[in-house]
Design an enzyme around this catalytic site. Structure first.
Site, short mmCIF file in Angstrom:
data_model
loop_
_atom_site.label_atom_id
_atom_site.label_comp_id
_atom_site.label_asym_id
_atom_site.label_seq_id
_atom_site.Cartn_x
_atom_site.Cartn_y
_atom_site.Cartn_z
N ARG A 1 0.29 -7.38 12.52
CA ARG A 1 -0.41 -6.43 11.65
C ARG A 1 -1.68 -5.84 12.29
O ARG A 1 -2.03 -4.69 12.04
CB ARG A 1 -0.74 -7.12 10.32
CG ARG A 1 -1.40 -6.22 9.27
CD ARG A 1 -1.48 -6.94 7.93
NE ARG A 1 -2.46 -6.35 7.04
CZ ARG A 1 -2.15 -5.49 6.06
NH1 ARG A 1 -0.91 -5.14 5.85
NH2 ARG A 1 -3.10 -5.00 5.29
N ILE B 1 -3.32 1.19 4.74
CA ILE B 1 -2.22 0.25 4.93
C ILE B 1 -2.31 -0.70 3.73
O ILE B 1 -3.40 -1.14 3.37
CB ILE B 1 -2.34 -0.50 6.28
CG1 ILE B 1 -1.22 -1.52 6.50
CG2 ILE B 1 -3.68 -1.20 6.44
CD1 ILE B 1 -1.25 -2.18 7.90
N SER B 2 -1.19 -0.97 3.07
CA SER B 2 -1.22 -1.78 1.86
C SER B 2 -1.64 -3.22 2.14
O SER B 2 -1.48 -3.73 3.26
CB SER B 2 0.17 -1.80 1.20
OG SER B 2 0.63 -0.50 0.99
N GLN B 3 -2.14 -3.87 1.10
CA GLN B 3 -2.48 -5.29 1.14
C GLN B 3 -1.23 -6.10 1.53
O GLN B 3 -0.13 -5.80 1.07
CB GLN B 3 -2.94 -5.66 -0.27
CG GLN B 3 -3.29 -7.09 -0.50
CD GLN B 3 -3.44 -7.36 -2.01
OE1 GLN B 3 -3.04 -6.56 -2.84
NE2 GLN B 3 -4.02 -8.50 -2.32
N PRO B 4 -1.38 -7.12 2.39
CA PRO B 4 -0.20 -7.89 2.83
C PRO B 4 0.68 -8.40 1.68
O PRO B 4 1.91 -8.31 1.75
CB PRO B 4 -0.83 -9.07 3.60
CG PRO B 4 -2.15 -8.56 4.07
CD PRO B 4 -2.63 -7.58 3.04
#
Ligand code: SAH
Length: 218
Positions: A43, A69-72
């Site tokens: 990531r 970028i979205s939260q994991p």
């Protein structure tokens, strides 16, 4: 003696494994294919360099052009919900950094991804190619109309919040296909919706509340 690069690899790998345990497993994600992909994809290479130390934190991060970028956890959750496996073909709308596409590509046969910001489409295509992904195709365009030539898709994953579900995407969903999309007004709380197509009929399920960047139109 260990080199600088090895130390860095170890540092990010430690952070990544901790992310998977604390943010993903401890919150209830169990699909082993999803966990394996989240443990593997680097990531920190999908965020701007100045954010690489924060890449495994429990939040979204800016990727430029007003996008994130979205939260994991959200990536893992959406991926689990669409039930990926090696037999499936997926369409993603909103390539952004390419991270979600990479997670999917670790599991499914082929990923098609559409991005409306030309620079992001170009950057993520290069990044994914450099990382060796041969089963991801990125194109610049308005994802509202999907990617008809390659339809139907077993999985359609939309990573920008729309006010309504784009009908072309529903039409491009395969029988037994699963579509996940955040629905709601841009500034408001949005709801993650799952559509499942069975015997040509659409079943709709409300999943959870989320916050995504707005779905744009060209
Ligand atoms: N999946 C991405 C998250 C990116 S945020 C990742 O893993 O990094 C959502 C993205 O959707 C943004 O890059 C935004 O430009 C894009 N987007 C918004 N509306 C779109 C549309 N109509 N078609 C394609 N992409 C769109």
């Amino acid at each position: 003696m260990k080199g600088l690069l090895t130390d860095q690899v170890d540092r990010f790998e430690t952070a990544r494994n901790k992310m998977v345990q604390v943010q993903i497993i401890d919150r209830g994600i169990t699909d082993s294919l999803v966990l394996k992909a989240m443990r593997k994809v680097p990531r920190h290479l999908f965020v701007p360099e100045e954010y690489s130390n924060e890449a495994y934190d429990d939040n979204p991060l800016p990727i430029g052009y007003g996008q994130t970028i979205s939260q994991p956890y959200i990536v893992a959750y959406m991926t689990e919900v669409v039930k990926p496996d090696s037999s499936k073909k997926a369409l993603e709308i909103g390539t952004g950094s390419g991270y979600q596409a990479a997670i999917l590509a670790e599991i499914v046969n082929k990923v098609y991804s559409v991005e409306i910001v030309p620079e992001l489409a170009r950057e993520s295509a290069v990044r994914l190619k450099d990382l060796g992904y041969k089963n991801i195709m990125v194109k610049y365009g308005d994802g509202y109309t999907g990617w008809k030539e390659n339809s139907p898709f077993d999985i359609i994953l939309i990573t920008a919040a729309a006010e309504q579900i784009p009908q072309p995407l529903v039409d491009q969903l395969a029988e037994n296909g699963r579509l996940v999309i955040p629905i709601g007004a841009p500034a408001a709380v949005q709801e993650l919706i799952l559509l499942v197509k069975q015997n040509g009929k659409i079943e709709k399920k409300r999943l959870t509340f989320v916050r995504f960047v707005p779905f744009k139109r060209l």
